[in-house]
Write a protein that holds these residues in place. Structure first.
Motif, PDB file in Angstrom:
ATOM      1  N   GLY A   1       0.806  -1.221   0.000  1.00  0.00           N
ATOM      2  CA  GLY A   1       0.000   0.000   0.000  1.00  0.00           C
ATOM      3  C   GLY A   1       0.838   1.269   0.000  1.00  0.00           C
ATOM      4  N   GLN A   2       1.920   1.277   0.793  1.00  0.00           N
ATOM      5  CA  GLN A   2       2.745   2.481   0.881  1.00  0.00           C
ATOM      6  C   GLN A   2       3.472   2.746  -0.431  1.00  0.00           C
ATOM      7  OE1 GLN A   2       3.233   4.601   3.854  1.00  0.00           O
ATOM      8  NE2 GLN A   2       1.251   3.634   4.158  1.00  0.00           N
TER       9      GLN A   2
ATOM     10  N   ASP B   1       2.480   1.706  -3.413  1.00  0.00           N
ATOM     11  CA  ASP B   1       1.443   2.129  -4.358  1.00  0.00           C
ATOM     12  C   ASP B   1       1.125   3.609  -4.189  1.00  0.00           C
ATOM     13  OD1 ASP B   1       1.200  -0.334  -5.486  1.00  0.00           O
ATOM     14  OD2 ASP B   1      -0.685  -0.876  -4.481  1.00  0.00           O
ATOM     15  N   ALA B   2       0.968   4.026  -2.930  1.00  0.00           N
ATOM     16  CA  ALA B   2       0.604   5.418  -2.672  1.00  0.00           C
ATOM     17  C   ALA B   2       1.705   6.354  -3.160  1.00  0.00           C
ATOM     18  CB  ALA B   2       0.336   5.634  -1.181  1.00  0.00           C
ATOM     19  N   GLY B   3       2.953   5.998  -2.880  1.00  0.00           N
ATOM     20  CA  GLY B   3       4.063   6.835  -3.324  1.00  0.00           C
ATOM     21  C   GLY B   3       4.137   6.924  -4.837  1.00  0.00           C
ATOM     22  N   ARG B   4       4.031   5.773  -5.492  1.00  0.00           N
ATOM     23  CA  ARG B   4       4.120   5.770  -6.955  1.00  0.00           C
ATOM     24  C   ARG B   4       2.954   6.539  -7.563  1.00  0.00           C
ATOM     25  NH1 ARG B   4       7.917   2.493  -9.053  1.00  0.00           N
ATOM     26  NH2 ARG B   4       8.005   4.230 -10.509  1.00  0.00           N
TER      27      ARG B   4
ATOM     28  N   HIS C   1       6.102   9.801  -7.138  1.00  0.00           N
ATOM     29  CA  HIS C   1       7.463   9.572  -6.645  1.00  0.00           C
ATOM     30  C   HIS C   1       8.103   8.460  -7.452  1.00  0.00           C
ATOM     31  CE1 HIS C   1       7.163  11.905  -2.842  1.00  0.00           C
ATOM     32  NE2 HIS C   1       5.888  11.616  -2.952  1.00  0.00           N
TER      33      HIS C   1
ATOM     34  N   TYR D   1      11.752   8.367   1.108  1.00  0.00           N
ATOM     35  CA  TYR D   1      10.932   9.268   1.918  1.00  0.00           C
ATOM     36  C   TYR D   1       9.751   8.579   2.589  1.00  0.00           C
ATOM     37  CZ  TYR D   1      13.678  12.750  -0.446  1.00  0.00           C
ATOM     38  OH  TYR D   1      14.726  13.477  -0.912  1.00  0.00           O
ATOM     39  N   ILE D   2       9.361   7.396   2.077  1.00  0.00           N
ATOM     40  CA  ILE D   2       8.142   6.778   2.592  1.00  0.00           C
ATOM     41  C   ILE D   2       8.423   5.420   3.228  1.00  0.00           C
ATOM     42  CG2 ILE D   2       5.871   5.884   1.931  1.00  0.00           C
ATOM     43  CD1 ILE D   2       6.005   8.074  -0.356  1.00  0.00           C
TER      44      ILE D   2
ATOM     45  N   PRO E   1      11.996   5.304   6.038  1.00  0.00           N
ATOM     46  CA  PRO E   1      11.821   5.921   7.366  1.00  0.00           C
ATOM     47  C   PRO E   1      10.973   5.051   8.291  1.00  0.00           C
ATOM     48  CG  PRO E   1      11.502   7.559   5.663  1.00  0.00           C
ATOM     49  CD  PRO E   1      11.625   6.228   4.955  1.00  0.00           C
ATOM     50  N   GLN E   2       9.963   4.395   7.730  1.00  0.00           N
ATOM     51  CA  GLN E   2       9.122   3.531   8.569  1.00  0.00           C
ATOM     52  C   GLN E   2       9.830   2.228   8.890  1.00  0.00           C
ATOM     53  OE1 GLN E   2       4.893   3.300   7.304  1.00  0.00           O
ATOM     54  NE2 GLN E   2       5.560   4.597   5.618  1.00  0.00           N
TER      55      GLN E   2
ATOM     56  N   ALA F   1       8.808   9.063  14.222  1.00  0.00           N
ATOM     57  CA  ALA F   1       9.746   9.082  13.122  1.00  0.00           C
ATOM     58  C   ALA F   1      10.722  10.232  13.231  1.00  0.00           C
ATOM     59  CB  ALA F   1       9.002   9.147  11.827  1.00  0.00           C
TER      60      ALA F   1
END
Ligand SMILES: Nc1ncnc2c1ncn2[C@@H]1O[C@H](COP(=O)(O)OP(=O)(O)O)[C@@H](O)[C@H]1O
Ligand SMILES: [Mg+2]
Lengths: 254, 251
Positions: free
Chosen positions: B128-129, B131-134, B138, B146-147, B150-151, B238
């Motif tokens: 999901g993360q 997918d959201a970035g792309r 990004h 950046y996404i 860091p997590q 974070a």
């Protein structure tokens, strides 16, 4: 040549003969459809009919096996530099069923990050814009909260603001209210309605037939990887032509 | 017995702490800690690169790294140390200090080990993360930076600390190639006293235990805190790794 410009004026998205298989299983079969500028299209159909797959092929989160999808007068599935693809993607807003907010960033940073990182917008400008967008979805007071502190409905509104921050001419929604508790569906639909009223081109997969009736210009009925019917809400709800569509609507009313 | 130990500490504390320094190379506990800290500091960024390579869609990146990780993890560390000790001077023709040999070996070993932790952390975040970035435009690496990372790296802090603890223990193996660390200093003391090996090596064990136990304790505390935060509220976290406010620097 002047025809491509003309097409660009009329059509936000044109899907031509798009087919996709998972292994031997055909998920999308020769889909043809287009979305004109300013139009709101609702995609509906039974679970597993390929709605998510179809909408994800439009910004190329899914690859296709054949066909083309033109956006901005260009086939997004044509071979191209990844930089080009990223640029095209940044012009297509996408809202996920599961929100997919960035949990490590505050709400305002969720919204401001991509304009800063992708478009090179100055951080203070991006933050101001983010606050305006949050205000617009009714969450200005949550700017400094973290996604984990918000309700589902609030998270989805942030996700919409995040997508809008890139100033996309088109917004795609994949069941944006399906993961929400019933009492939160309304607040998200209200934001979507206001977007539609401002003339945003929208393609929404949703089971909210009330929204479809009130807001959609056209409905695409998808079943087993094929678009069986494209109709105005009035036609679709009163006189669905295809037997599968009739059965689908009957099941919805149970 | 206890008085023996106190006498030994009183007589040799400086040797145990810094080795022969300044008359010889830095050694003792100081060197153990420097070696461990340098190893982990270098292994950490390398582990991220290795993890990204293993997750790459290009076989040319994926394959060599997969082989490296499997070989490194499938061979005892002592073997790796001996290989480096005998092979590196053969290959380079240079006389490499044992400290450097040990450092390099630890970096490769811990880098390979940590890369699996990083990879698991990335995979655990789900699609999901990404997918959201792309979908926001990004690039793949931009989304990672950046996404995703860091997590994933935040969630990894306890694992990194645990790896640091095992690195401290692993540095004792440097003894076989004469790395002047704490173990080496203790055995020097033992050679001078000759009659009190039990007391000397008890001191050694206690020092390692004290350091490793406190770090493990911190790791557990952090782990509990991170689990709580991941579970829901107060994801202020974070700030440790990701910049809380987005800075103006561009990729
Ligand atoms: N990654 C995948 N691998 C294999 N089959 C998939 C995958 N994703 C979806 N499918 C299948 O494709 C069909 C369409 O899925 P989807 O587009 O998610 O349907 P909908 O959104 O309409 O419920 C389903 O039968 C689903 O099982
Ligand atoms: Mg779906």
């Amino acid at each position: 040549m002047s025809t491509p410009e003309l097409q660009q004026d009329l059509h936000a998205i044109r899907i031509s003969k798009v087919s996709k298989r998972y292994g031997d299983f055909p998920v999308l079969k020769e889909i043809n459809a287009e979305v004109t500028r300013g139009e709101v299209v609702v995609i509906c159909g039974p679970s597993g009919s390929g709605k998510s797959t179809l909408i994800r092929t439009i910004n190329r989160l899914e690859e296709i096996n054949s066909g083309s999808i033109s956006f901005d007068g260009r086939d997004i599935h044509a071979p191209m530099k990844t930089r080009e693809l990223n640029r095209m993607r940044s012009r297509i807003g996408f809202v996920f069923q599961s929100f997919n907010l960035f949990p490590h960033l505050s709400v305002v940073d969720n919204v401001a990050m991509s304009p800063i990182r992708v478009k090179g917008v100055a951080p203070d400008v991006a933050h101001k814009k983010a606050l305006l967008l949050l205000d617009r979805v009714g969450l200005a007071d949550k700017a400094n909260a973290y996604p984990g502190q918000l309700s589902g409905g609030q998270q989805q509104r942030v996700a919409i603001a995040r997508a809008l921050a890139m100033e996309p001419p088109v917004m795609l929604f994949d069941e944006p209210t399906s993961a929400l508790d019933p009492e939160m569906v309304g607040e998200v639909l209200a934001v979507m309605k206001s977007l539609a009223a401002e003339g945003m081109t929208m393609l929404c997969v949703t089971h909210e037939m009330g929204f479809a009736r009130d807001v959609a210009d056209r409905i695409w009925f998808l079943d087993a990887g094929q678009i069986l019917e494209i109709a105005t809400p009035e036609e679709f709800f009163k006189h669905p032509r295809h037997p599968r569509a009739q059965r689908f609507l009957a099941d919805l009313r149970h | 017995m206890i008085s023996d130990i106190l006498v030994i500490i009183h007589d040799y504390w400086l040797l145990l702490l810094i080795g022969q320094y300044p008359n010889g190379p830095l050694g003792g506990l100081a060197n153990t800690l420097i070696l461990s800290a340098l190893s982990i500091a270098l292994a950490f960024p390398i582990s991220i690169v290795l993890a990204l390579a293993r997750l790459s869609k290009w076989p040319i990146l994926r394959w060599p790294v997969t082989v490296l990780v499997y070989v490194t993890r499938g061979v005892p560390l002592l073997m790796l140390i001996l290989w480096s000790y005998f092979l590196v001077p053969l290959l380079t023709g240079a006389d490499v200090p044992s400290f450097i040999t040990m450092l390099t070996t630890l970096v490769v070993y811990q880098g390979a080990f940590l890369s699996e932790v990083v990879r698991a952390g990335i995979v655990a975040l789900g699609n999901g993360q990404m997918d959201a970035g792309r979908a926001l435009g990004h690039s793949y690496l931009g989304t990672m930076r950046y996404i995703i990372l860091p997590q994933a790296l935040y969630n990894m802090i306890p694992s990194i600390l645990s790896t640091f603890v095992s690195t401290i223990k692993d540095t004792t193996l440097g003894y076989v190639i004469n790395v002047p660390d704490l173990t080496f200093a203790a055995s020097q003391v033992n050679n001078q006293l000759l009659t009190q090996p039990f007391q000397v090596f008890l001191i050694l064990a206690l020092v390692y235990y004290a350091i490793c136990w406190s770090l493990t304790y911190v790791a557990h505390r952090l782990e509990r805190r991170i689990t709580r935060r991941r579970a829901g509220l107060g994801v202020r976290l974070a700030a440790v790794i990701a910049p809380a406010k987005i800075v103006s620097e561009q990729s």
